[in-house]
Design an enzyme around this catalytic site. Structure first.
Site, mmCIF file in Angstrom:
data_model
loop_
_atom_site.group_PDB
_atom_site.id
_atom_site.type_symbol
_atom_site.label_atom_id
_atom_site.label_comp_id
_atom_site.label_asym_id
_atom_site.label_seq_id
_atom_site.Cartn_x
_atom_site.Cartn_y
_atom_site.Cartn_z
ATOM 1 N N GLU A 71 0.841 -0.814 0.577
ATOM 2 C CA GLU A 71 0.151 0.419 0.133
ATOM 3 C C GLU A 71 0.834 1.475 0.148
ATOM 4 O O GLU A 71 0.250 2.218 -0.027
ATOM 5 C CB GLU A 71 -1.060 0.021 1.337
ATOM 6 C CG GLU A 71 -2.080 -1.611 1.683
ATOM 7 C CD GLU A 71 -3.142 -1.388 0.262
ATOM 8 O OE1 GLU A 71 -3.281 -0.393 -0.967
ATOM 9 O OE2 GLU A 71 -4.458 -2.621 -0.011
ATOM 10 N N TYR A 117 -18.005 14.594 16.930
ATOM 11 C CA TYR A 117 -16.315 13.721 16.034
ATOM 12 C C TYR A 117 -15.838 13.873 15.050
ATOM 13 O O TYR A 117 -15.087 13.782 14.871
ATOM 14 C CB TYR A 117 -16.355 12.843 18.000
ATOM 15 C CG TYR A 117 -16.757 13.707 19.433
ATOM 16 C CD1 TYR A 117 -15.399 14.668 19.719
ATOM 17 C CD2 TYR A 117 -17.115 13.379 19.946
ATOM 18 C CE1 TYR A 117 -14.994 15.064 20.746
ATOM 19 C CE2 TYR A 117 -17.447 14.338 21.385
ATOM 20 C CZ TYR A 117 -16.320 15.116 21.444
ATOM 21 O OH TYR A 117 -16.603 16.057 22.663
#
Length: 212
Positions: A71, A117
């Site tokens: 990745e 949040y």
């Protein structure tokens, strides 16, 4: 051992302890000067050796250490697109990965503004169309997105989150997993989302990317 290496190893152990990194899934990186320190391919985040990290340049060129996680193009793309990014967390955490298999809430965010949040710590999180793990074209698509972000969901794959520090990236990844769990728990029931005005106030106060 540099502080960056120690921070990365500690973050891996923490995420594994939370159950967000099953098996040898997931990969972490941190920016150390003009170099990327990234977990090697097949690394168990619970047992990262801080002295055995892969070292890359900002273009993804392998400079030193073991073979990097496949990745690495995604990590390098985050650093190139955002000069403030200092760490990247990619996980296969259960709830965020499940949400990556669903239609996105909007063009800019797969996840709606369910909680303050999420808006404060993560912000808009686009869904990147499916590509095989490690696909360089998908990383290029991320780099070229024409709006600010510090997180994305890779379709049918999982979350990737950047932060101004390893601690910030970990906190955002945990928050993204939590809001994904809430979204799945709500199912098809109508949910009260933050209004655009409420989300914009939070985004402005906390410097998070949000809005059309």
């Amino acid at each position: 051992m540099s502080a960056s290496r120690g921070d990365l190893a500690a973050a891996g152990a923490h995420l594994a302890a939370l159950g967000l990194s099953p098996g040898s899934s997931g990969n972490l990186s941190v920016l150390d000067g003009d170099r990327i320190l990234i977990t090697p391919t097949g690394a168990d985040l619970a047992r990262i050796d801080p002295d055995a990290l892969s070292v890359l340049d900002l273009e993804g060129g392998h400079l030193d250490g073991p073979r990097p996680s496949k990745e690495f193009p995604l990590h390098a793309a985050f650093y190139r697109r955002d000069p403030a990014a200092r760490a990247v967390v990619h996980l296969h955490s259960r709830h965020a990965t499940a949400v990556s298999c669903l239609p996105p809430w909007s063009r800019r965010s797969a996840v709606p503004p369910l909680t303050p949040y999420f808006v404060m710590r993560v912000g808009q999180t686009p869904l990147l169309p499916y590509a095989p793990p490690g696909d360089a074209e998908q990383a290029g698509d991320l780099e070229r997105l024409p709006f600010p972000l510090r997180a994305a969901l890779l379709q049918n794959h999982g979350p990737a989150v950047a932060g101004t520090s390893m601690g910030a990236a970990v906190d955002a990844a945990v928050e993204l997993e939590e809001v994904s769990a809430l979204l799945l728990a709500l199912g098809e029931r109508p949910a009260r989302l933050l209004t655009p005005a409420e989300a914009e106030v939070l985004a402005a106060k906390y410097g998070s990317p949000w809005g059309e």
